[in-house]
Structure formats: C-alpha cells, structure tokens
Scaffold this active site. Structure first.
Site, PDB file in Angstrom:
ATOM      1  N   SER A 104       0.808  -1.220   0.000  1.00  0.00           N
ATOM      2  CA  SER A 104       0.000   0.000   0.000  1.00  0.00           C
ATOM      3  C   SER A 104       0.848   1.280   0.000  1.00  0.00           C
ATOM      4  O   SER A 104       0.341   2.350  -0.321  1.00  0.00           O
ATOM      5  CB  SER A 104      -0.950   0.003   1.203  1.00  0.00           C
ATOM      6  N   ASP A 327      -3.545   5.430  11.853  1.00  0.00           N
ATOM      7  CA  ASP A 327      -2.622   5.132  10.763  1.00  0.00           C
ATOM      8  C   ASP A 327      -1.420   6.075  10.779  1.00  0.00           C
ATOM      9  O   ASP A 327      -1.503   7.217  10.329  1.00  0.00           O
ATOM     10  CB  ASP A 327      -3.360   5.221   9.419  1.00  0.00           C
ATOM     11  N   HIS A 330       0.868   5.063   6.532  1.00  0.00           N
ATOM     12  CA  HIS A 330       0.663   5.683   5.216  1.00  0.00           C
ATOM     13  C   HIS A 330       0.823   7.197   5.333  1.00  0.00           C
ATOM     14  O   HIS A 330       1.108   7.707   6.410  1.00  0.00           O
ATOM     15  CB  HIS A 330      -0.735   5.326   4.685  1.00  0.00           C
TER      16      HIS A 330
END
Ligand SMILES: *[C@@H]1O[C@H](CO)[C@@H](O)[C@H](O)[C@H]1NC(C)=O
Ligand SMILES: *[C@@H]1O[C@H](CO)[C@@H](O)[C@H](O)[C@H]1NC(C)=O
Ligand SMILES: *[C@@H]1O[C@H](CO)[C@@H](O)[C@H](O)[C@H]1NC(C)=O
Length: 349
Positions: A104, A327, A330
């Site tokens: 990702s 998160d 990311h």
C-alpha cells in the site's frame, strides 16, 4: 576525498552504490539529504482537484483540521529540486508505461503521481481501471500508462494442499512486469505481520517448508530472489528500474525525542534539521546490501530519512478510521509521496 572501509566487500558495495547514484543522477547532487522548508506555493495540487483520490489518503476530507503539513517543500542541502511539471512529464513519457509494484505504500506513491499529473492537466482525458491486483491509470491522448501491481512480498504466495505458502525463491508474479519502461519496486511492511492478517501459513526456502523463520532474513532472501530476476531479465537500454526505499512509521515518540508521544496523533510539525534522532530502521541496511550486489543498474529512491522527519504527515485518525483505527504508516495526500515523485521526476532521464 578519503574513505575508510572495514572490509573489501563493503568497499565494493559502497563503490557500486555510488556508481548507481551517479548513473541515475547526472547532476551529482544528493537529493536525499536535506531539510523541510515551508513554501506557500505547495502543495502541488488541491485534493479536491483529484476526484479519484482514495478515502484512506484524503485526510482533509476525513476532517483533518490543520494544513501546514501540506506546505512543506523538500530542500536538498546542496541543490534544488526542480518542481514537478506534469505537462513536461506527459510529453517526455508519451507512449510509455510506468509501473509501481508493491504494497500500500506503492499505492500511496502511485496515487500521488496520478493526482499530480491529472491536476496539472485537468482538461486531458484519463481512464482508471482495476482488474484484480492491477490498477491502470492512462492518459489516452498521450498513451502514458501509470500502473500499480499490488504485490506485497514481490515473491509468490501459493495456495497448496497444506495451506498458503510464501515462497522465497519463486517470483512468478514477475510476468506482469515485462515490457514496462519504468519499474518502481517496494516491499517491507508485510514482512513483520503475524496473526490473523498474516496472509501465509508456511514459508518455503528451496525444498524446505517451515512454519516460520527470522523475518529480516526472509526479507533479505526475497529481495535476493528479486535481484536475481532483475539481473537475468532487465535490459537497461529498455527498462529503468528503481526501488522505492523503506517508508517509515511513527508509533514511538521516543525516537523523535518526545517520549510522551505514543504515536503520530496530533503532530503538526516535521522534525527540524536533516537527521532523525531514532536512526534508520534496520530494513534499510538489508535493502542496501542486496542492491549493492545487483549488477544491472537499479536506482534507490532513498526516501527513508526525509520521510522519518515527517511525523506530522500521516493520516493518524483521519485515514480510514473505524476498525482500521490509527494510521501512522501511510501518508496523507497531498503530502510526502508527492516529494518522492518530485525526486523521481528529477532522477528520470
Ligand atoms: C481546494 O479547492 C476547493 C474547491 O475548489 C477550495 O474551496 C479550497 O479552498 C482549495 N484549497 C486550497 C488549499 O487551495
Ligand atoms: C478504459 O480502459 C478500459 C480497459 O483498458 C477500456 O476497456 C475502456 O474502453 C477505456 N475507456 C475509455 C473511455 O477510454
Ligand atoms: C520506543 O523506543 C525506545 C527507544 O528505542 C524503546 O526503548 C521503547 O521500548 C520503545 N517503546 C515502544 C512502546 O515500543
């Protein structure tokens, strides 16, 4: 200049790394050592001008109230990066294909590149399709393809009678990489997965099937399989190969001298200066070791340090939210992956 090395092999490794960097970067400038400076002309695009941006990276849309984190430009110590010019990129890459291969974090950089290109040419037609693990973003008038192959380990995971087997010596997934002009690989974040989100039951090295093994060693073996693939399959006259470096996470404030911070939540400023107090993740050394043994030219997009400085630039609680939770791995878009792409733009021939 004087260099000191501890052994002959690290001398060879260092020299070949230097050669790689010089081959890729005619200006001879080190783009990866620098500082973040506030620049009112950034970000490169407005998230609302990128209609296909995924919710996971849309921090502003998800309610992030501060926006200073979008206003930083990366300034290498001894030179300037050229600002990304989308129109110039599309002209130069007319008829060509660029593919990101990885997890990702590859999707994060792929999405950033598609947003930069679309927002700089808003009138140009585009087409976004997804088939299985392959996402293809095209500009039909320029015949430029910007692709993403989701492949978290680069080596294969096969379904067999005993269960799902992670095969460190097998790289059948490479079939999708033939005929691409620019390949940008990445793998790391999945190597430490355990428990229900670990997508394999056994790990295979040669003929030996194991229940588990040292994960850093497994990572190194898989990278070595990939490196052998590069050496036997890449024609440097036709294909440019890059490795997207290790993208770091921020879950421990001690590493940026703020022990009270348990994660990136609430961080609004980068770390000042050019070095990160917590040092580099150990995966970086493993990656550089493998890259130094490849004989074909491979350029390392060495983004770890510049990204380590950006504890402020993760989605934190403004990502997918819900059960996906916090998160700090990311990156918000617009944001840090735009800089990775700006460096890519400066490195490309
Ligand atoms: C982004 O675009 C929206 C809609 O056009 C506008 O309201 C907003 O002010 C813009 N944001 C920035 C940071 O320019
Ligand atoms: C978009 O790409 C798909 C898959 O290649 C193709 O079938 C479709 O016709 C394309 N659409 C446009 C508008 O070009
Ligand atoms: C944070 O990093 C410090 C320094 O490496 C380490 O001592 C500590 O155990 C880490 N904390 C957590 C929660 O991992």
């Amino acid at each position: 200049m004087s260099f000191r090395f501890h052994s002959g092999s690290s001398l060879t490794a260092a020299v070949s790394l230097l050669l790689l960097v010089y081959k890729a970067n005619a200006s001879g400038c080190d783009f990866f050592t620098g500082t973040w400076v506030v620049d009112g002309s950034y970000p490169l695009y407005n998230a609302s001008a990128c209609p296909f941006i995924e919710r996971e990276f849309s921090c502003q849309k998800n309610g992030r109230p501060d926006s200073l984190y979008t206003k930083f430009r990366w300034k290498p110590l001894h030179c300037n990066l050229q600002r990304f010019k989308g129109a110039d990129f599309l002209e130069r890459f007319k008829g060509k294909s660029i593919m990101f291969v990885g997890d990702s974090l590859s999707r994060n950089q792929w999405q950033s590149l598609t947003c930069i290109l679309h927002s700089s040419m808003p009138e140009a037609k585009y087409n976004l399709t997804r088939e299985g693990d392959l996402s293809i973003f095209t500009f039909p008038d320029y015949k430029v393809n910007v692709m993403l192959d989701r492949n978290v380990y680069l080596v294969d995971v096969a379904r067999e009678k005993i269960g799902r087997v992670l095969k460190l010596d097998s790289i059948e997934g490479s079939k999708l990489w033939n005929g691409i002009d620019v390949l940008i690989f990445n793998t790391w974040h999945w190597w430490n997965r355990r428990g229900p989100t670990q997508p394999w039951d056994y790990i295979q090295v040669g003929d030996e099937i194991k229940k588990d093994m040292d994960r850093m060693l497994a990572f190194e073996m898989a990278l070595t399989t990939w490196a052998r693939w590069v050496d036997s399959n890449i024609d440097p006259a036709k294909t440019l190969v890059l490795f997207q470096g290790i993208s770091p996470s921020h879950y421990n404030g001690t590493l940026w001298d703020e022990p009270s911070a348990k994660s990136c939540v609430g961080q609004k400023q980068p770390v000042a200066g050019s070095t990160y107090p917590g040092g580099l993740p150990p995966a970086v050394e493993v990656l550089k070791g493998v890259l130094s043994k490849i004989s074909k030219p491979v350029t390392l997009l060495d983004v770890t340090t510049l990204s380590l400085l950006r504890k402020d630039a993760h989605p934190s609680i403004y990502g997918l939210g819900g059960s996906a939770g916090l998160d700090c791995s990311h990156w918000c878009l617009p944001g840090v992956p735009d800089t990775w792409n700006e460096i890519l733009y400066n490195l490309l021939p």
